[in-house]
Design a protein around this motif. Structure first.
Motif, mmCIF file in Angstrom:
data_model
loop_
_atom_site.group_PDB
_atom_site.id
_atom_site.type_symbol
_atom_site.label_atom_id
_atom_site.label_comp_id
_atom_site.label_asym_id
_atom_site.label_seq_id
_atom_site.Cartn_x
_atom_site.Cartn_y
_atom_site.Cartn_z
ATOM 1 N N SER A 262 -9.840 -16.531 9.364
ATOM 2 C CA SER A 262 -10.646 -15.509 8.694
ATOM 3 C C SER A 262 -9.964 -14.143 8.792
ATOM 4 O O SER A 262 -10.021 -13.347 7.859
ATOM 5 N N LEU A 263 -9.278 -13.911 9.929
ATOM 6 C CA LEU A 263 -8.560 -12.640 10.064
ATOM 7 C C LEU A 263 -7.367 -12.594 9.093
ATOM 8 O O LEU A 263 -7.110 -11.571 8.446
ATOM 9 N N LEU A 264 -6.651 -13.717 8.975
ATOM 10 C CA LEU A 264 -5.526 -13.767 8.032
ATOM 11 C C LEU A 264 -6.022 -13.550 6.598
ATOM 12 O O LEU A 264 -5.397 -12.841 5.808
ATOM 13 N N ASP A 265 -7.167 -14.163 6.277
ATOM 14 C CA ASP A 265 -7.737 -13.997 4.932
ATOM 15 C C ASP A 265 -8.093 -12.531 4.660
ATOM 16 O O ASP A 265 -7.848 -12.006 3.578
ATOM 17 N N GLU A 266 -8.648 -11.899 5.696
ATOM 18 C CA GLU A 266 -9.048 -10.504 5.557
ATOM 19 C C GLU A 266 -7.809 -9.616 5.331
ATOM 20 O O GLU A 266 -7.810 -8.731 4.462
ATOM 21 N N ALA A 267 -6.752 -9.889 6.110
ATOM 22 C CA ALA A 267 -5.515 -9.114 5.971
ATOM 23 C C ALA A 267 -4.881 -9.353 4.602
ATOM 24 O O ALA A 267 -4.341 -8.441 3.970
ATOM 25 N N ASP A 268 -4.982 -10.594 4.130
ATOM 26 C CA ASP A 268 -4.427 -10.956 2.832
ATOM 27 C C ASP A 268 -5.094 -10.149 1.721
ATOM 28 O O ASP A 268 -4.444 -9.582 0.845
ATOM 29 N N GLU A 269 -6.414 -10.076 1.821
ATOM 30 C CA GLU A 269 -7.171 -9.320 0.823
ATOM 31 C C GLU A 269 -6.783 -7.841 0.861
ATOM 32 O O GLU A 269 -6.576 -7.205 -0.169
ATOM 33 N N LEU A 270 -6.650 -7.329 2.087
ATOM 34 C CA LEU A 270 -6.327 -5.907 2.265
ATOM 35 C C LEU A 270 -4.958 -5.557 1.690
ATOM 36 O O LEU A 270 -4.805 -4.574 0.954
ATOM 37 N N ILE A 271 -3.939 -6.377 1.999
ATOM 38 C CA ILE A 271 -2.582 -6.021 1.564
ATOM 39 C C ILE A 271 -2.459 -6.173 0.042
ATOM 40 O O ILE A 271 -1.711 -5.447 -0.607
ATOM 41 N N ARG A 272 -3.251 -7.103 -0.523
ATOM 42 C CA ARG A 272 -3.221 -7.240 -1.986
ATOM 43 C C ARG A 272 -3.904 -6.047 -2.663
ATOM 44 O O ARG A 272 -3.487 -5.615 -3.735
ATOM 45 N N ALA A 273 -4.917 -5.514 -2.000
ATOM 46 C CA ALA A 273 -5.626 -4.370 -2.589
ATOM 47 C C ALA A 273 -4.937 -3.044 -2.280
ATOM 48 O O ALA A 273 -4.845 -2.168 -3.143
ATOM 49 N N GLN A 274 -4.446 -2.888 -1.055
ATOM 50 C CA GLN A 274 -3.989 -1.559 -0.625
ATOM 51 C C GLN A 274 -2.522 -1.492 -0.215
ATOM 52 O O GLN A 274 -2.068 -0.464 0.268
ATOM 53 N N GLY A 275 -1.771 -2.597 -0.362
ATOM 54 C CA GLY A 275 -0.353 -2.566 -0.030
ATOM 55 C C GLY A 275 0.404 -1.668 -0.995
ATOM 56 O O GLY A 275 -0.036 -1.452 -2.126
ATOM 57 N N SER A 276 1.544 -1.155 -0.543
ATOM 58 C CA SER A 276 2.295 -0.222 -1.392
ATOM 59 C C SER A 276 3.342 -0.930 -2.252
ATOM 60 O O SER A 276 4.142 -0.287 -2.916
ATOM 61 N N SER A 277 3.349 -2.271 -2.247
ATOM 62 C CA SER A 277 4.341 -3.003 -3.034
ATOM 63 C C SER A 277 3.762 -3.444 -4.373
ATOM 64 O O SER A 277 2.570 -3.314 -4.622
ATOM 65 N N THR A 278 4.632 -4.002 -5.204
ATOM 66 C CA THR A 278 4.224 -4.346 -6.558
ATOM 67 C C THR A 278 4.192 -5.853 -6.819
ATOM 68 O O THR A 278 3.564 -6.305 -7.761
ATOM 69 N N GLY A 279 4.890 -6.648 -5.997
ATOM 70 C CA GLY A 279 5.058 -8.076 -6.292
ATOM 71 C C GLY A 279 3.949 -8.958 -5.751
ATOM 72 O O GLY A 279 2.997 -8.484 -5.124
ATOM 73 N N ALA A 280 4.087 -10.274 -5.974
ATOM 74 C CA ALA A 280 3.054 -11.239 -5.623
ATOM 75 C C ALA A 280 3.129 -11.670 -4.161
ATOM 76 O O ALA A 280 2.175 -12.223 -3.631
ATOM 77 N N ASN A 281 4.253 -11.423 -3.514
ATOM 78 C CA ASN A 281 4.454 -11.947 -2.158
ATOM 79 C C ASN A 281 4.425 -10.800 -1.151
ATOM 80 O O ASN A 281 5.290 -9.929 -1.161
ATOM 81 N N ARG A 282 3.409 -10.817 -0.268
ATOM 82 C CA ARG A 282 3.178 -9.642 0.569
ATOM 83 C C ARG A 282 2.990 -9.969 2.048
ATOM 84 O O ARG A 282 2.349 -9.220 2.781
ATOM 85 N N TRP A 283 3.559 -11.107 2.472
ATOM 86 C CA TRP A 283 3.461 -11.467 3.889
ATOM 87 C C TRP A 283 4.844 -11.678 4.476
ATOM 88 O O TRP A 283 5.765 -12.154 3.808
ATOM 89 N N TYR A 284 4.923 -11.369 5.756
ATOM 90 C CA TYR A 284 6.096 -11.688 6.553
ATOM 91 C C TYR A 284 5.593 -12.473 7.761
ATOM 92 O O TYR A 284 4.788 -11.964 8.536
#
Lengths: 452, 249
Positions: A262-284
């Motif tokens: 659930s924490l990973l899901d929450e972070a996923d949602e956050l980085i997709r909404a508020q990340g500073s990148s433009t592409g589809a892949n936003r995890w390391y």
């Protein structure tokens, strides 16, 4: 119960978990867990038996049931049923031959990949030689995009890891300039912080973003703090192109890292909404054999299979980069160069079989029976296997994490020897900066004062 | 005439002053230049020297002279040999039967402060830093009016061997000096682990540690004094580690 006769001895394996553990190449971690084969003959007996096990049998006999472990549940839910049923009757031995068959291309492997569980991928890995692992992985091309795209055939990307023992920005920048001057940093500018606070994470993210803006560098940034710290920093407006997290192959192992789905899901949602990148892949993501045993959350499963399960979990979040930190954990899990080299090739292959953008932190600690020459060897093997990226540390010596990895020089050399280029957009930028051209490094490369 | 082989001209950074500024901002090995894409001979050999020193530290032994000088007797864990020690951390947490016997016979029971020393992953860390640290700890304990039990040396110990020792002697608080995993910056760095009433089943979060004790890190004599203060605080609050932190907030 599965049995076989070998060298006039009878061997029996009570369940798949035992068979899987005993079929592994020798690892000190499996021995520490008390689940390894007793000797070379028993190891071979296990491999012989495993070669005849069908993929359906593996799926039907879960090592860790999905109703008690959320990593198992994610892996099970991810299986594409038509893809699985088309190969369910194959044995593990047959799967190995299919992967290695000359007519089998990366596209074919991609098609079956969606029908494979992480346990099936682990099983076939146990039957493969080092050169099998190199050749098979080299077939699979995995492209990902954050701000820029990496993973193309012929590309060897790199993470610049400009760590500083007290997170001081000028010191971090000094190492970063050195990295850039060697053509390093196309995968990510990624810092391991000493202080795990949102303010500190924000400060470091802003500092790397400023360098990217000032010099118009086509790459992405990341600060490898705990996920919750990164999330707080992002909510406070920190410019993060992606989020980072270490993964384990069991729910209990992830809990030891302070995370769950659930924490990973929450972070996923956050980085997709508020990340500073433009592409589809936003995890390391980072992984590494042995972490579950070290937190006593291995459930009696061998470390290679648990590592494969990390990739099963990672796959859900479509990461931009994943790397195994193969030799960081120490000699009680991977004792010597033979074991580290083997694990590096296994992890890279298993990640690629999950269609992940696999890199590797080719590394070791000083109490392991290995040295920089062995890292040269593993780097070259992984380069030949088509590894997406390696880790660049000044002279391979990380002055913050106190271990040795690969240097800026090493990555430049592997690109030269193996005819690999930096990621296309980054290569173009390096050309503009006069750091690299078609012949490799220019005479002015290697001078960090280019950026001062 | 044949071409005469010529060495490349020496490297000059675009800005010498700029390079010095960068280098002084970090201990990282930067501004090192290159031979083709490879490191220069000097840098390559320097790296190898530092690694050699780290590897030798793992296999180094604490000298009899030092132990004699500080009045420490020696017992062993079940580590067996260096290879087993590295592969089986669990063995370094268990004392041999002989060790249990010796400790029970020689040591004062129910000590207020039990001091234990172990080589851990770097015997040379103990050799280099123990004396100064230990002597200043004794001074500090005297200042706080704390009483130390019978100190000794454990060969082949891991951090959690403190639990069995705490159990055996029923120590109120225990401090273990142990050699750290050697790094390239320092192959001789020592840690001090402290725990209130360490017993079987003690959780890791109850331990606290002062690491990086060596002349380029935390000075050994300063560390000793600080450890004395900490032990005093632990005894006052009857807690260590995370528990102590939450009580002090």
């Amino acid at each position: 119960m599965r049995t076989t006769q070998l060298f006039g001895n009878a061997y029996s394996f009570g369940n798949l978990k035992e068979l899987f553990a005993k079929a592994n190449e020798e690892k000190s971690g499996d021995q520490l867990a008390g689940i390894a084969a007793a000797d070379a003959k028993e190891r071979m007996a296990a491999k012989l038996v495993l070669a005849d096990v069908t993929l359906a049998e593996i799926r039907n006999e879960p090592l860790l049931p999905a109703d008690i472990d959320e990593v198992s549940r994610i892996i099970e839910e991810g299986v594409d049923e038509p893809a699985f049923s088309s190969i369910a009757s194959w044995t593990v031995g047959e799967l190995r031959e299919y992967i290695l068959h000359q007519g089998t291309t990366g596209r074919h492997i991609e098609r079956i990949s969606f029908g494979l569980t992480s346990e099936i991928i682990a099983a076939v890995t146990k039957l493969m030689s080092n050169l099998d692992l190199v050749q098979a992985a080299a077939k699979i091309e995995v492209l990902t995009t954050c701000n820029t795209t990496i993973g193309q055939r012929g590309v060897l990307a790199s993470r610049a890891q400009p760590n500083h023992p007290s997170d001081q920005v000028p010191g971090m920048l000094a190492s970063l300039y050195e990295a850039l001057s060697y053509g390093i940093g196309d995968a990510v500018l990624g810092i391991n912080p000493v202080i795990d606070s949102p303010e500190n994470v924000k400060r470091l993210l802003e500092a790397t973003k400023e360098v990217m803006a000032k010099w118009e560098i086509p790459t992405q940034n990341c600060v490898l703090a705990h996920i919750q710290t990164q999330m707080q920093a992002i909510r406070q407006g920190a410019p993060a192109d992606m989020v980072f997290q270490s993964l384990a192959g069991t729910e209990a192992g992830n809990r030891a890292f302070g995370i769950d789905l659930s924490l990973l899901d929450e972070a996923d949602e956050l980085i997709r909404a508020q990340g500073s990148s433009t592409g589809a892949n936003r995890w390391y993501f980072e992984t590494g054999q042995g972490s579950e045993l070290s937190s006593e959350s291995h459930a009696g499963i061998d470390q290679l299979t648990l590592e494969s399960r990390c990739y099963g979990l990672a796959r859900k979040y479509k990461p931009f980069i994943v790397n195994t930190v193969v030799g960081f954990i120490g000699p009680e899990y991977l004792y010597d160069s033979k074991q580290v080299i083997r694990a590096g090739l296994e992890d890279h292959f298993m990640g690629k079989m999950h269609l992940l953008p696999m890199g590797c932190d080719v590394c070791y600690t000083n109490h392991m029976q290995t040295d920089q020459n062995d890292m040269d060897n593993l780097g070259l093997l992984l380069g030949a296997a088509g590894v997406n990226f390696l880790i660049g540390v000044p002279m391979a010596d990380d002055c913050m994490l106190n271990y040795q990895s690969t240097s800026f020089h090493d990555i430049a050399t592997l690109r030269d020897v193996l005819r690999r280029s930096p990621a296309p957009e980054f290569a173009e930028w390096l050309g503009k900066m006069g750091i690299m051209n078609q012949n490799g490094l220019t005479p002015s490369a290697g001078d960090p004062t280019l950026f001062t | 005439m044949e071409d005469i082989p010529r060495l490349p001209t020496a490297w000059r950074p675009r800005s010498t002053e700029g390079l010095e500024r960068l280098q002084s901002s970090t201990p990282a090995r930067i501004g090192v230049w290159r031979a083709g894409t490879r490191p220069t001979t000097g840098q390559m050999l320097k790296f190898r020297c530092d690694h050699a020193s780290a590897v030798d530290a793992v296999y180094s032994e604490v000298s009899e002279e030092l132990l004699l000088e500080l009045g420490l007797f020696t017992v062993e864990t079940q580590y067996g040999n260096k290879e087993i020690y590295l592969k089986r951390p669990d063995r370094g947490r268990k004392l041999t039967d002989e060790a249990i016997d010796t400790i029970t016979k020689k040591c004062k029971l129910n000590p207020q402060v039990q001091i234990v020393v172990s080589d851990g992953l770097s015997g040379s860390a103990i050799e280099a830093n123990l004396t100064d640290c230990y002597l200043s700890l004794l001074d500090s304990l005297a200042v706080h009016g704390l009483e130390a039990g019978t100190p000794f040396f454990v060969k082949g110990g891991r951090v959690a061997c403190m639990d069995q020792i705490g159990e055996l002697l029923q120590a109120e608080v225990l401090v273990l000096f142990i050699g750290e995993r050697p790094g390239l910056v320092s192959s001789s760095s020592m840690s001090a682990y402290m725990c209130y009433r360490p017993r079987f089943g003690t959780v890791e979060s109850d331990r606290m540690v002062i690491s990086n004790i060596h002349p380029q890190g935390t000075f050994p004599a300063e560390a000793g004094a600080y450890i004395g203060d900490l032990l005093h605080t632990i005894l006052q609050h009857k807690a260590s580690g995370v528990k102590l932190d939450s009580m002090r907030k």
